[in-house]
Design a protein around this motif. Sequence first.
Motif, PDB file in Angstrom:
ATOM      1  N   GLU A  15      59.145  48.575  40.922  1.00  0.00           N
ATOM      2  CA  GLU A  15      58.784  49.792  41.648  1.00  0.00           C
ATOM      3  C   GLU A  15      57.270  49.941  41.752  1.00  0.00           C
ATOM      4  O   GLU A  15      56.727  50.278  42.817  1.00  0.00           O
ATOM      5  N   LEU A  16      56.578  49.697  40.654  1.00  0.00           N
ATOM      6  CA  LEU A  16      55.120  49.781  40.663  1.00  0.00           C
ATOM      7  C   LEU A  16      54.518  48.750  41.619  1.00  0.00           C
ATOM      8  O   LEU A  16      53.605  49.057  42.391  1.00  0.00           O
ATOM      9  N   LEU A  17      55.035  47.524  41.576  1.00  0.00           N
ATOM     10  CA  LEU A  17      54.521  46.476  42.460  1.00  0.00           C
ATOM     11  C   LEU A  17      54.787  46.793  43.928  1.00  0.00           C
ATOM     12  O   LEU A  17      53.943  46.557  44.787  1.00  0.00           O
ATOM     13  N   SER A  18      55.979  47.327  44.202  1.00  0.00           N
ATOM     14  CA  SER A  18      56.343  47.668  45.573  1.00  0.00           C
ATOM     15  C   SER A  18      55.377  48.690  46.149  1.00  0.00           C
ATOM     16  O   SER A  18      54.971  48.599  47.318  1.00  0.00           O
ATOM     17  N   CYS A  19      54.990  49.659  45.330  1.00  0.00           N
ATOM     18  CA  CYS A  19      53.991  50.643  45.776  1.00  0.00           C
ATOM     19  C   CYS A  19      52.622  49.994  45.931  1.00  0.00           C
ATOM     20  O   CYS A  19      51.917  50.215  46.921  1.00  0.00           O
ATOM     21  N   ALA A  20      52.253  49.165  44.950  1.00  0.00           N
ATOM     22  CA  ALA A  20      50.908  48.593  44.917  1.00  0.00           C
ATOM     23  C   ALA A  20      50.610  47.724  46.136  1.00  0.00           C
ATOM     24  O   ALA A  20      49.529  47.827  46.732  1.00  0.00           O
ATOM     25  N   ILE A  21      51.546  46.865  46.524  1.00  0.00           N
ATOM     26  CA  ILE A  21      51.254  45.941  47.622  1.00  0.00           C
ATOM     27  C   ILE A  21      51.180  46.652  48.967  1.00  0.00           C
ATOM     28  O   ILE A  21      50.696  46.087  49.953  1.00  0.00           O
ATOM     29  N   ARG A  22      51.624  47.915  48.990  1.00  0.00           N
ATOM     30  CA  ARG A  22      51.546  48.697  50.226  1.00  0.00           C
ATOM     31  C   ARG A  22      50.489  49.797  50.124  1.00  0.00           C
ATOM     32  O   ARG A  22      50.412  50.677  50.984  1.00  0.00           O
ATOM     33  N   GLY A  23      49.681  49.744  49.067  1.00  0.00           N
ATOM     34  CA  GLY A  23      48.596  50.703  48.915  1.00  0.00           C
ATOM     35  C   GLY A  23      49.047  52.110  48.598  1.00  0.00           C
ATOM     36  O   GLY A  23      48.339  53.081  48.897  1.00  0.00           O
ATOM     37  N   LYS A  24      50.210  52.255  47.971  1.00  0.00           N
ATOM     38  CA  LYS A  24      50.758  53.575  47.646  1.00  0.00           C
ATOM     39  C   LYS A  24      50.714  53.831  46.148  1.00  0.00           C
ATOM     40  O   LYS A  24      50.520  52.912  45.342  1.00  0.00           O
ATOM     41  N   LEU A  51      47.266  44.914  40.024  1.00  0.00           N
ATOM     42  CA  LEU A  51      48.151  45.474  41.042  1.00  0.00           C
ATOM     43  C   LEU A  51      48.961  46.638  40.487  1.00  0.00           C
ATOM     44  O   LEU A  51      49.080  47.693  41.113  1.00  0.00           O
ATOM     45  N   VAL A  52      49.543  46.441  39.299  1.00  0.00           N
ATOM     46  CA  VAL A  52      50.337  47.498  38.679  1.00  0.00           C
ATOM     47  C   VAL A  52      49.487  48.736  38.442  1.00  0.00           C
ATOM     48  O   VAL A  52      49.899  49.867  38.732  1.00  0.00           O
ATOM     49  N   TYR A  53      48.286  48.535  37.945  1.00  0.00           N
ATOM     50  CA  TYR A  53      47.405  49.678  37.662  1.00  0.00           C
ATOM     51  C   TYR A  53      47.038  50.425  38.943  1.00  0.00           C
ATOM     52  O   TYR A  53      46.919  51.649  38.952  1.00  0.00           O
ATOM     53  N   SER A  54      46.885  49.690  40.051  1.00  0.00           N
ATOM     54  CA  SER A  54      46.477  50.327  41.304  1.00  0.00           C
ATOM     55  C   SER A  54      47.538  51.277  41.838  1.00  0.00           C
ATOM     56  O   SER A  54      47.237  52.129  42.683  1.00  0.00           O
ATOM     57  N   ALA A  55      48.791  51.141  41.370  1.00  0.00           N
ATOM     58  CA  ALA A  55      49.868  52.021  41.843  1.00  0.00           C
ATOM     59  C   ALA A  55      49.978  53.302  41.036  1.00  0.00           C
ATOM     60  O   ALA A  55      50.767  54.186  41.374  1.00  0.00           O
ATOM     61  N   ARG A 114      45.566  36.762  50.164  1.00  0.00           N
ATOM     62  CA  ARG A 114      44.826  37.849  49.518  1.00  0.00           C
ATOM     63  C   ARG A 114      44.365  38.880  50.546  1.00  0.00           C
ATOM     64  O   ARG A 114      44.259  40.069  50.249  1.00  0.00           O
ATOM     65  N   GLY A 115      44.086  38.421  51.769  1.00  0.00           N
ATOM     66  CA  GLY A 115      43.631  39.319  52.818  1.00  0.00           C
ATOM     67  C   GLY A 115      44.698  40.292  53.291  1.00  0.00           C
ATOM     68  O   GLY A 115      44.384  41.253  53.991  1.00  0.00           O
ATOM     69  N   LEU A 116      45.953  40.068  52.905  1.00  0.00           N
ATOM     70  CA  LEU A 116      47.039  40.966  53.284  1.00  0.00           C
ATOM     71  C   LEU A 116      47.197  42.126  52.305  1.00  0.00           C
ATOM     72  O   LEU A 116      47.920  43.083  52.590  1.00  0.00           O
ATOM     73  N   TYR A 117      46.548  42.042  51.151  1.00  0.00           N
ATOM     74  CA  TYR A 117      46.681  43.066  50.111  1.00  0.00           C
ATOM     75  C   TYR A 117      45.714  44.221  50.362  1.00  0.00           C
ATOM     76  O   TYR A 117      44.623  44.022  50.920  1.00  0.00           O
ATOM     77  N   PRO A 118      46.102  45.441  49.943  1.00  0.00           N
ATOM     78  CA  PRO A 118      45.213  46.599  50.128  1.00  0.00           C
ATOM     79  C   PRO A 118      43.832  46.380  49.520  1.00  0.00           C
ATOM     80  O   PRO A 118      42.820  46.769  50.101  1.00  0.00           O
ATOM     81  N   LEU A 119      43.786  45.763  48.348  1.00  0.00           N
ATOM     82  CA  LEU A 119      42.520  45.375  47.721  1.00  0.00           C
ATOM     83  C   LEU A 119      42.634  43.886  47.371  1.00  0.00           C
ATOM     84  O   LEU A 119      43.287  43.516  46.397  1.00  0.00           O
ATOM     85  N   PRO A 120      42.036  43.003  48.193  1.00  0.00           N
ATOM     86  CA  PRO A 120      42.222  41.558  48.025  1.00  0.00           C
ATOM     87  C   PRO A 120      41.918  41.046  46.621  1.00  0.00           C
ATOM     88  O   PRO A 120      42.559  40.095  46.156  1.00  0.00           O
ATOM     89  N   GLU A 121      40.941  41.678  45.938  1.00  0.00           N
ATOM     90  CA  GLU A 121      40.560  41.199  44.602  1.00  0.00           C
ATOM     91  C   GLU A 121      41.675  41.356  43.578  1.00  0.00           C
ATOM     92  O   GLU A 121      41.627  40.748  42.500  1.00  0.00           O
ATOM     93  N   LEU A 122      42.693  42.163  43.877  1.00  0.00           N
ATOM     94  CA  LEU A 122      43.791  42.349  42.926  1.00  0.00           C
ATOM     95  C   LEU A 122      44.879  41.291  43.099  1.00  0.00           C
ATOM     96  O   LEU A 122      45.813  41.231  42.305  1.00  0.00           O
TER      97      LEU A 122
END
Length: 413
Positions: A15-24, A51-55, A114-122
């Motif tokens: 659930e956390l990852l699903s939110c993170a990869i969509r910037g939510k 990624l997990v932390y970003s969610a 990486r360019g598809l992620y909300p924050l590529p560095e993650l």
Amino acid sequence: MEKKSMDNVQAQFVELLSCAIRGKKVDERALGKYDWKELLEYADVHHVIGLVYSALPKSREFTGADERLLEQFKKETALTIVGQIQHIRQVAYVLGKFKEVNIPVILLKGLVVRGLYPLPELRTMCDADILVKESDLGKVDELMKNIGYAEGEKSPVHVSYFNKDYNRIEVHWTIEDRRFFNDEYGLEEDMWQRAEKTKIGEIEALSFAPEDLALHLCIHMAVHIITGGFGIRQLCDLVLLVEKKGYSINWQSFCEKMEKWGIEKFVSALFMLCNQLFHMPIPDEIEKNTSRIDMDIVDNLAEDIISGGVYGKKDLPYIFANEMAYDHEGRHAGSTTGVMMRLLKLLFPPWDRLSDQYAYARKYKILLPVAWLHHIISGIRRREYGWNEKIRFLKSIIFISRKRHKLLKRLEL
């Protein structure tokens, strides 16, 4: 996904990852129920802590949160960002050198997605994968050594270069690993012509066209599940590619190529899994093939990926079991006898699969029996494990190996 496929912590992790990869951000009301210690462990073994932390919502006032573990999430995320920025800068420097001597390069996997992620560095990377033309390998080797890299491990499809200050760079000259696939159709031949311009920093390079990128991601996952496994990060890559670039992919052409490579059943199960975990839409052309996939195969695939960690290397039993799960010869396939035979091969590996600890046997083949004895004695003498632990370890290896072999067989890999 159905609850039977995942336990509560795994469901929270997804659930956390699903939110993170969509910037939510995840719903703050649910966070008090999270098992932060186990979540951190899953995020760690899959290399997705950032990624997990970003969610997580910015507020830290939710009930039940472990402030010490949250602080660890925050610290690891900051280190991840700094490390990936440095990694990309170094890759850009190397690519700049390639450009100076006119060596064309196609960026692979993480360098592109990486360019598809909300924050590529993650989107973490522990190395950089690039594709060059086989005719340029001599120039590449000279260049890499001139800028401070040393040649390392070499496989039938790539050679690794190491520098003590930077991440490894893997130089591929093909994506067709003929140990596992027989591409008599020459699917790679036109990929260079279809390649698109991209950038790393200010340096121009090439990347696969979306259809070829999807093809490569799936082939790469097929190879890794055969040889040991792959982590949930690669599923995230595929989800984002389908959601953001799927409109430009000829899915009928994609399906035909998967069939030619003999991995259409695996790919169908993969897309079903991405749908179950991340609610990724399945293209109609692939949806037609999912009717022949039993849901328990998808469940077993989910368990294999989530439990195994990055490349199936969560812990030692997984590492050894995954080494033994794939039977190249196919004899005594899923039987205990077959597993034991592959265990013997692990205990008595051929000279070219020995670690650097036994380099003397690679150099002087006559010393191979000495290296085998050295290998076995080293394992027996490891004091951190008692005999009871070693017996449980062996039983665990056999159980995981048989289970993985059955999964590979059902996926027709």
